[in-house]
Design a protein around this motif. Sequence first.
Motif, PDB file in Angstrom:
ATOM      1  N   ALA A 127       0.399   8.074   1.358  1.00  0.00           N
ATOM      2  CA  ALA A 127       1.718   7.639   1.844  1.00  0.00           C
ATOM      3  C   ALA A 127       2.776   8.643   1.425  1.00  0.00           C
ATOM      4  CB  ALA A 127       2.039   6.258   1.281  1.00  0.00           C
ATOM      5  N   GLY A 128       3.647   8.988   2.375  1.00  0.00           N
ATOM      6  CA  GLY A 128       4.699   9.965   2.106  1.00  0.00           C
ATOM      7  C   GLY A 128       5.927   9.379   1.450  1.00  0.00           C
ATOM      8  N   LYS A 134      13.030  12.414  -0.866  1.00  0.00           N
ATOM      9  CA  LYS A 134      12.385  12.601  -2.163  1.00  0.00           C
ATOM     10  C   LYS A 134      10.972  13.140  -1.987  1.00  0.00           C
ATOM     11  CE  LYS A 134      14.900   8.999  -4.717  1.00  0.00           C
ATOM     12  NZ  LYS A 134      14.748   7.790  -5.551  1.00  0.00           N
ATOM     13  N   GLU A 135      10.586  14.050  -2.866  1.00  0.00           N
ATOM     14  CA  GLU A 135       9.216  14.548  -2.866  1.00  0.00           C
ATOM     15  C   GLU A 135       8.290  13.459  -3.380  1.00  0.00           C
ATOM     16  OE1 GLU A 135       8.750  18.288  -4.867  1.00  0.00           O
ATOM     17  OE2 GLU A 135      10.688  19.021  -4.177  1.00  0.00           O
ATOM     18  N   CYS A 136       7.194  13.262  -2.681  1.00  0.00           N
ATOM     19  CA  CYS A 136       6.252  12.195  -3.041  1.00  0.00           C
ATOM     20  C   CYS A 136       4.840  12.795  -3.074  1.00  0.00           C
ATOM     21  CB  CYS A 136       6.335  11.058  -2.023  1.00  0.00           C
ATOM     22  SG  CYS A 136       5.315   9.628  -2.442  1.00  0.00           S
ATOM     23  N   SER A 190       5.429   3.034   4.537  1.00  0.00           N
ATOM     24  CA  SER A 190       4.436   4.101   4.670  1.00  0.00           C
ATOM     25  C   SER A 190       3.082   3.715   4.078  1.00  0.00           C
ATOM     26  CB  SER A 190       4.951   5.386   4.024  1.00  0.00           C
ATOM     27  OG  SER A 190       5.195   5.195   2.649  1.00  0.00           O
ATOM     28  N   SER A 191       3.036   2.700   3.220  1.00  0.00           N
ATOM     29  CA  SER A 191       1.744   2.215   2.703  1.00  0.00           C
ATOM     30  C   SER A 191       0.832   1.805   3.851  1.00  0.00           C
ATOM     31  CB  SER A 191       1.954   1.011   1.780  1.00  0.00           C
ATOM     32  OG  SER A 191       2.483   1.389   0.543  1.00  0.00           O
TER      33      SER A 191
END
Length: 624
Positions: A127-128, A134-136, A190-191
Amino acid sequence: MRIAVIDSGIDINHRRLKDCRICGLSIKWNKGKIIFENDYEDHLGHGTGVASIIHKLNPIAEIVSIKIFHDHLVAKIEILISAINWCCENRIDIINASFGIFSETPPQKLHEVCKKAFELNIPIIAAGGDNISKECYPAFFPEVFGVYSGNVKNGNSYGKVEDSPVEFIAKGDNQRIATNNDTFIFREGSSYACAYFSGIVANRICKSKKKYPINKFKELLLNECDSNIKIYRTLKKNIISPIIINHDINELAYELFNNNMKLSDFGQLALFPVSEKEMKSMMNLKELCKCRISLYLDYPRRFKENNGDIAIQDWELSDEDINKFDTLVIGYFYEHFFRANVDFGYRILKKAVEWNKNLFFYDSNLKSIVEKELITTEYTGKIYCPIVNTKTLKLLSFFKSQPNIKTPVLCVVGTTKSQGKFTTQLIIKTLLESEGYSIAHISTEPQGELFGSIYSFPFGYNSTISIPHKFWCIFLRLLNKAIEYYNNPDLILSGIQSWALPMAFPEAATGQELDSLYYLIGLDPDAIICAINPNDPIERIQRNITATQLVTKSKILFCTITPWQIEYNMNNKKVLVSNRKILLEDELNERISFYQNQLKMPVINIMDEKNKQFILDTIYNYFS
């Protein structure tokens, strides 16, 4: 086809998973070690929802549940790394990771294990995150198939994001999702987009007549996407996102409660200026202070010797005096209207810095001035000021998935200023601790931590709180969760500043009239003790009690009173002024009797040691 779902487990009895082949395990962190267990029952529902989506798209795949989220949707980075390693060693074809770490410095070990899966031709679908600014990670790693959420009508369709580390878009809009206990819930994010894309990838692999290297396979997927599908660019209300923490939660709690100020660093205190209200409370309660007060400093010719304590009246601090303390506690002298007194205080500070004394500031602005003008690289002392800012809120955010606290919360409120609220808190704290109870005290006075408070939230005069009021409630609820997690106390104790209900002095409005109500709502106490002034009208007390009960839904256990009668009046310049009078014992007892009859509840003199047992019994009986 074996698809690993690294998540909160799976409800294998859910109707959406009726015909699904499922196996699994659980990974836990216990005393610094990774533990593998057979249990993968889902108590949180997130993993069940993810698995049901994958099964809907690819019903022939076997789903391997790797449970890393147990009591809440937060897990340690070491557990995630172990889970991916396990997949690399156990014939997994696809790894679904519907979570992420928000970080600008991704963990190197996580990157290494993702590269390991990449080299073994195992796609990691991650998930992004639901905030694209934010960077994930791991979604941002080039070896991983990152997925953002989009409004996609057909679950088998997907899009791509140009010039982004997270390349894919899948169905993540609001939808009916399977959860634990064979039930459903509406969720988005996004999950679930990640789960849809795992199903799409599984179908593409199953239908392919040729096994492509993973980098070529990603290229094929990007070429086959629907260019009309766009990502969501705003956060949504229904999103429940698991997080992987790149820090030990115990280390975060330590930073919150121990790292900033250690009482062991502060042994002998010097107070300046002692004519201020906050310093007077330090003097009056010195036997409860965790450090010894060895020097009392005030403006020249203002302070007299008291009970043999040392007083400085000269314009200079001698070397003999400087050796009597290791920490200077500094009040608000910088705001004094006499320039000579400001200069005097500045010289004391300068001398303390030259001798590498620790500095404990009440005023964050003065702290900044001193750091800029006086502190050099040669200074070896410690500097502390109880500041609450967005950095603190960010640290507390790691506790947001902790369960609601079970520890009882007791709060002291009041009807006016200067009526012994802080004194009442310290007396209660000391009494309960003497009986063996563990008390976590949240102080709203800047000097609280010198009295053993676990945390300070000083929102009174010259507040050091820099987070907006709308975040106070979130901050305080998370603070209580962190306290319960780290300290596991028997009781959380606190008290408000000023009065619970603003007094009717419009000419003297300060803009902080509602601060105490904000604090009360955030603290969410289970019980209240109300401090009253000996000359309070019954109507004022009742209005404050009613307002407090409406805001908190808590019970008022009893009222406290002190011999100090404070009278508030407006002078001829329309400025609120107060006069203080100490009542004789008979006068005070008369007022106590009057208030008890009118309020129909116990009213006690908090300073009278005869009431100790009553205080202990009342609190114990209410919370037991």
